[in-house]
Design a protein around this motif. Structure first.
Motif, PDB file in Angstrom:
ATOM      1  N   PHE A  62     -10.758   2.195   5.115  1.00 24.11           N
ATOM      2  CA  PHE A  62     -10.309   0.967   4.682  1.00 24.11           C
ATOM      3  C   PHE A  62      -9.036   0.560   5.578  1.00 24.11           C
ATOM      4  O   PHE A  62      -8.853  -0.681   6.025  1.00 24.11           O
ATOM      5  N   TYR A  63      -7.929   1.262   5.471  1.00 24.26           N
ATOM      6  CA  TYR A  63      -6.712   0.791   6.371  1.00 24.26           C
ATOM      7  C   TYR A  63      -6.865   1.083   7.810  1.00 24.26           C
ATOM      8  O   TYR A  63      -6.149   0.305   8.427  1.00 24.26           O
ATOM      9  N   PHE A  64      -7.923   1.624   8.275  1.00 21.90           N
ATOM     10  CA  PHE A  64      -7.742   2.105   9.466  1.00 21.90           C
ATOM     11  C   PHE A  64      -9.563   1.794  10.064  1.00 21.90           C
ATOM     12  O   PHE A  64     -10.142   2.845  10.584  1.00 21.90           O
ATOM     13  N   ALA A 114      -5.052   8.549   3.133  1.00 16.40           N
ATOM     14  CA  ALA A 114      -5.819   7.735   1.906  1.00 16.40           C
ATOM     15  C   ALA A 114      -6.314   6.629   2.093  1.00 16.40           C
ATOM     16  O   ALA A 114      -5.764   5.662   2.905  1.00 16.40           O
ATOM     17  N   ASP A 115      -7.766   6.513   1.830  1.00 12.51           N
ATOM     18  CA  ASP A 115      -8.399   5.301   2.045  1.00 12.51           C
ATOM     19  C   ASP A 115      -8.416   4.898   3.744  1.00 12.51           C
ATOM     20  O   ASP A 115      -8.302   3.984   3.934  1.00 12.51           O
ATOM     21  N   SER A 128       0.845  -1.352   0.006  1.00 14.18           N
ATOM     22  CA  SER A 128      -0.112   0.116  -0.147  1.00 14.18           C
ATOM     23  C   SER A 128       0.777   1.430  -0.039  1.00 14.18           C
ATOM     24  O   SER A 128       1.580   1.442   0.881  1.00 14.18           O
ATOM     25  N   ASP A 129       0.430   1.969  -0.767  1.00 18.13           N
ATOM     26  CA  ASP A 129       1.350   3.638  -0.960  1.00 18.13           C
ATOM     27  C   ASP A 129       0.703   4.460   0.380  1.00 18.13           C
ATOM     28  O   ASP A 129       1.391   5.093   0.856  1.00 18.13           O
ATOM     29  N   VAL A 153       1.943   7.144   5.335  1.00 17.34           N
ATOM     30  CA  VAL A 153       1.677   7.285   6.816  1.00 17.34           C
ATOM     31  C   VAL A 153       3.035   7.089   7.463  1.00 17.34           C
ATOM     32  O   VAL A 153       3.684   7.955   8.327  1.00 17.34           O
ATOM     33  N   LEU A 154       3.737   5.835   7.109  1.00 18.56           N
ATOM     34  CA  LEU A 154       4.829   5.699   7.923  1.00 18.56           C
ATOM     35  C   LEU A 154       6.044   6.723   7.487  1.00 18.56           C
ATOM     36  O   LEU A 154       6.738   7.243   8.495  1.00 18.56           O
ATOM     37  N   THR A 155       6.042   7.177   6.611  1.00 16.07           N
ATOM     38  CA  THR A 155       7.203   8.268   6.055  1.00 16.07           C
ATOM     39  C   THR A 155       6.604   9.585   6.846  1.00 16.07           C
ATOM     40  O   THR A 155       7.423  10.177   7.265  1.00 16.07           O
TER      41      THR A 155
END
Length: 109
Positions: free
Chosen positions: A48-50, A44-45, A5-6, A11-13
């Motif tokens: 979905f991701y969280f 983003a999204d 996932s981009d 988020v990590l960056t």
């Protein structure tokens, strides 16, 4: 399903470059680092991701791990592991609206 996932990369960056956004960071287990960060951070999204109120667990794809090794190594340094080295990285995410936070946990194996 493995994640490439981009959105998670972004988020990590962002958290790496803006540690003030991280509310707490803990190494609960030797091979994990858990981050709580403000849910005002644009993701983003995000739904979905969280997901709100439950956990989503995905293995980062081998390509993602290989391509982003330096970024993942920085977070690995926050774990309680005594020596370097991992092959797989799992990511657990959730939205905790009562805390106004997102949870992101990296587990290194």
């Amino acid at each position: 399903m493995a994640s490439n996932s981009d959105s998670l990369y972004n988020v990590l960056t962002k958290l790496q470059h803006h540690p003030e956004l991280v509310m707490t960071s803990t190494a609960q287990y030797q091979n994990t680092v858990s981050l709580l960060f403000k849910d005002s951070v644009s993701v983003a999204d995000a739904a979905f991701y969280f997901p709100e109120g439950h956990l989503m667990v995905n293995r980062l794809s081998p390509d993602f791990v290989a391509k982003n090794g330096a970024l993942l190594d920085d977070y690995y340094q926050l774990t309680a592991q005594g020596k370097p080295g991992y092959h797989d990285v799992w990511v657990t995410t959730s939205h905790l609206p009562k805390r106004g936070a997102y949870l992101l946990e990296l587990s290194y194996e």
